[in-house]
Design an enzyme around this catalytic site. Sequence first.
Site, PDB file in Angstrom:
ATOM      1  N   HIS A 137      52.694  43.320   3.729  1.00 43.40           N
ATOM      2  CA  HIS A 137      51.865  42.407   4.525  1.00 43.40           C
ATOM      3  C   HIS A 137      50.508  42.126   3.885  1.00 43.40           C
ATOM      4  O   HIS A 137      49.823  41.181   4.301  1.00 43.40           O
ATOM      5  CB  HIS A 137      51.636  42.974   5.930  1.00 43.40           C
ATOM      6  CG  HIS A 137      52.879  43.109   6.747  1.00 43.40           C
ATOM      7  ND1 HIS A 137      53.748  42.057   6.954  1.00 43.40           N
ATOM      8  CD2 HIS A 137      53.396  44.181   7.414  1.00 43.40           C
ATOM      9  CE1 HIS A 137      54.746  42.471   7.718  1.00 43.40           C
ATOM     10  NE2 HIS A 137      54.571  43.751   7.991  1.00 43.40           N
ATOM     11  N   HIS A 173      60.089  43.531   9.757  1.00 47.37           N
ATOM     12  CA  HIS A 173      59.054  42.500   9.805  1.00 47.37           C
ATOM     13  C   HIS A 173      59.092  41.642   8.542  1.00 47.37           C
ATOM     14  O   HIS A 173      59.358  42.136   7.453  1.00 47.37           O
ATOM     15  CB  HIS A 173      57.676  43.143   9.949  1.00 47.37           C
ATOM     16  CG  HIS A 173      57.559  44.048  11.137  1.00 47.37           C
ATOM     17  ND1 HIS A 173      57.900  45.386  11.080  1.00 47.37           N
ATOM     18  CD2 HIS A 173      57.171  43.807  12.410  1.00 47.37           C
ATOM     19  CE1 HIS A 173      57.706  45.935  12.274  1.00 47.37           C
ATOM     20  NE2 HIS A 173      57.277  44.995  13.098  1.00 47.37           N
ATOM     21  N   ASP A 185      62.146  50.640   9.959  1.00 54.78           N
ATOM     22  CA  ASP A 185      61.837  50.145  11.299  1.00 54.78           C
ATOM     23  C   ASP A 185      62.919  49.253  11.889  1.00 54.78           C
ATOM     24  O   ASP A 185      62.813  48.828  13.040  1.00 54.78           O
ATOM     25  CB  ASP A 185      60.479  49.438  11.333  1.00 54.78           C
ATOM     26  CG  ASP A 185      60.315  48.411  10.232  1.00 54.78           C
ATOM     27  OD1 ASP A 185      61.283  48.159   9.492  1.00 54.78           O
ATOM     28  OD2 ASP A 185      59.207  47.864  10.103  1.00 54.78           O
TER      29      ASP A 185
END
Length: 266
Positions: free
Chosen positions: A97, A135, A221
């Site tokens: 990110h 994500h 995750d």
Amino acid sequence: DGGTYRSTNGRGYNTNSKLDFHSDGSDIVGLICIKQAESGGNSMITHSIQAFHRLQQERPDLAELSALFAGGTLHALELLLKGECKTAIHFPGAKHHAQYDHSSGFCVFADFALAAEIATKDHGKKVAILDIDAHHGDGTENLTAANPNVLTFSIHQYGIFPGTGFDNQPELNVYNFPLYPTHPNKQLGMGDSALFHGALVFLQKLSEFKPDILFIACGADGHLEDPLSNLQYSVQGYRRIAQLIRTKYPDLPILLGGAGGYLPDT
């Protein structure tokens, strides 16, 4: 598969002496980065080193830890480029990110983007990056999209942080495969079948791109017990993806980063 495994300490850079390198992990920036910064040939790495020195003044603990994470990825890349191993695993790696000018989503330095920059511009390699973290790998995508020798492919849950990753840009070798846990089509929803379907689409792109090296942002995750996603992957599902890729590309150098995960046991 009965192969040989070994662990290695990432070599750090002593910022007080440009020639003093050692393996105790206490120093920060890898040799390969410093060579680029000194030559002026790599603006992303130069910028990251400058950011590191600024962070040292404000949060020395965070500076050391985050740069050590990035240094581990670069050390893994170095081993792969030298042919010392075929698969390199760095669990604190794949901070996907982080952006060019700011941190994001617990990620300070975009280590996969830095490694891709080195592999392509300094070693003439083509790099494919598969991101199966829950994500979207927005930082990695943003920082590599302009590099024609990098392909990114992110399989992630639709609608959660960072709220991006819906579109493909084939002209930039940017591909996204968002999953919708409530979708009636299981292959587009959640679970191991959805992950496997996304991996098959990725392999199609990989065969066209013909990379010299593959990076994988793993991400725990997506696991069924992780509290921050609804993707419901199992350990067997992750294993199946790894076996699929390695069987298809038995000699391709692969660098794996741990990426995210919010339940320690998984």
